[in-house]
Design a protein around this motif. Structure first.
Motif, PDB file in Angstrom:
ATOM      1  N   GLU A 149       0.831  -1.209   0.000  1.00  0.00           N
ATOM      2  CA  GLU A 149       0.000   0.000   0.000  1.00  0.00           C
ATOM      3  C   GLU A 149       0.864   1.256   0.000  1.00  0.00           C
ATOM      4  O   GLU A 149       0.564   2.233  -0.696  1.00  0.00           O
ATOM      5  CB  GLU A 149      -0.922   0.001   1.225  1.00  0.00           C
ATOM      6  N   GLU A 150       1.938   1.252   0.777  1.00  0.00           N
ATOM      7  CA  GLU A 150       2.829   2.413   0.845  1.00  0.00           C
ATOM      8  C   GLU A 150       3.519   2.654  -0.496  1.00  0.00           C
ATOM      9  O   GLU A 150       3.644   3.798  -0.951  1.00  0.00           O
ATOM     10  CB  GLU A 150       3.871   2.202   1.951  1.00  0.00           C
ATOM     11  N   ILE A 151       3.970   1.584  -1.144  1.00  0.00           N
ATOM     12  CA  ILE A 151       4.597   1.719  -2.465  1.00  0.00           C
ATOM     13  C   ILE A 151       3.602   2.309  -3.465  1.00  0.00           C
ATOM     14  O   ILE A 151       3.922   3.219  -4.231  1.00  0.00           O
ATOM     15  CB  ILE A 151       5.115   0.358  -2.962  1.00  0.00           C
ATOM     16  N   ARG A 152       2.372   1.791  -3.448  1.00  0.00           N
ATOM     17  CA  ARG A 152       1.336   2.291  -4.373  1.00  0.00           C
ATOM     18  C   ARG A 152       1.088   3.778  -4.151  1.00  0.00           C
ATOM     19  O   ARG A 152       1.011   4.567  -5.107  1.00  0.00           O
ATOM     20  CB  ARG A 152       0.043   1.501  -4.167  1.00  0.00           C
ATOM     21  N   LYS A 153       0.960   4.183  -2.894  1.00  0.00           N
ATOM     22  CA  LYS A 153       0.682   5.586  -2.577  1.00  0.00           C
ATOM     23  C   LYS A 153       1.815   6.497  -3.018  1.00  0.00           C
ATOM     24  O   LYS A 153       1.586   7.594  -3.555  1.00  0.00           O
ATOM     25  CB  LYS A 153       0.430   5.745  -1.071  1.00  0.00           C
ATOM     26  N   LYS A 154       3.052   6.068  -2.809  1.00  0.00           N
ATOM     27  CA  LYS A 154       4.199   6.888  -3.182  1.00  0.00           C
ATOM     28  C   LYS A 154       4.329   7.026  -4.693  1.00  0.00           C
ATOM     29  O   LYS A 154       4.709   8.090  -5.203  1.00  0.00           O
ATOM     30  CB  LYS A 154       5.477   6.285  -2.590  1.00  0.00           C
TER      31      LYS A 154
END
Length: 285
Positions: A149-154
């Protein structure tokens, strides 16, 4: 049926402490499009996070010594190896399983994954020593979904692209019709995880369809079958790095199993990221 194209992205080797999200964004900029699948190696992320163990500092128990000294060279080398259709060279290597380093490795497997996983010949519970130096092994990441999720958001924040992130382990998921199962703990929903060595042996002996295991999925909702297909496409595009096993890795560098260095690994082409796109024609990235 959907068709896919894959582009494996070469990056530098990610040592512990590497800002892997920054590296992912830098590596895919100008290459990724909306709706692409960005498939990332769990091993590379775990290594960058420092989620590794130095087995040279481990004291093996009697159980670990028995597994390394008897179970691996005899049971795997002469019984399970052949019936599980392992490669001839790998069977020979198992028959010469290293007792000291092997006992330490099996102790780590017992502590972190349990007996049914420790009885496997490699990647016990997601623990893996390939593409790592010296006596280091990588432990599976515990918060894979949050990381995806963090990778997607960034990526959305920095590149403005809406992509689907899949974190994948090379450990196999076996499929019998619409039933998917794996010895690897904590795969995505739709894949059953159980049995350790029993699951592995059944899948291999019956020659069931086997594919890399997705352990996290963020940014899209797709069927389990499609996630497995994409995971395996990415796995094949990525290649093996320094080798499929620690034996292959050591053989490549012409050193003992625990003598591969960080510097040696940095000389190898590493592809921890694969962009997979559902296409109707050519993939232009």
């Amino acid at each position: 049926m959907a068709r896919y194209k894959a582009c494996a992205i070469t990056t530098k080797y990610w040592r512990p402490g590497e800002d892997y999200i920054k590296q992912i964004i830098k590596s895919i900029e100008g290459k990724v499009s909306d709706s692409d699948f960005v498939v990332v190696s769990e091993k590379a992320i775990a290594t960058a996070m420092g989620n590794i163990v130095d087995e040279s500092k481990i004291t093996p128990s009697l159980n670990a010594k028995i597994i390394a000294g008897i179970w691996m060279p005899i049971v795997w080398g002469y019984l399970l190896g052949p019936v599980c259709h392992l490669r001839r060279k790998l069977i020979q290597q198992l028959r010469s399983y290293p007792r000291d380093a092997g006992s330490r490795h099996k102790q780590v497997a017992l502590q972190h994954a349990g007996l049914l996983q420790a009885l496997m010949f490699g990647s016990e519970g997601g623990i893996d020593g390939t593409n790592l130096p010296y006596a280091y092994v990588c432990l599976p990441i515990k918060n894979a979904q949050a990381i995806a999720e963090e990778i997607r958001k960034k990526i959305l924040e920095k590149l403005g692209k809406k992509v689907c992130i899949i974190i994948v382990d090379t450990d196999k998921t076996y499929s019998f019709r619409n039933f998917h199962f794996t010895p690897r703990p904590k795969p995505i929903k739709g894949i059953k995880s159980f049995g350790g060595i029993l699951t592995y042996a059944i899948g291999r002996m019956l020659k069931l369809k086997k594919r890399a295991t997705p352990i996290a999925l963020a940014g899209c909702t797709i069927p389990t079958e499609e996630a497995l297909t994409i995971a395996e496409i990415a796995n094949r595009a990525r290649g093996y790095g320094a080798g499929r096993t620690v034996w292959e890795m050591a053989e490549r560098f012409k050193v003992y199993l625990t003598e591969v260095s960080w510097e040696m690994l940095e000389k190898i082409e590493h592809k921890p990221i694969v962009i997979v796109r559902k296409v109707l024609d050519r993939l232009n990235i």
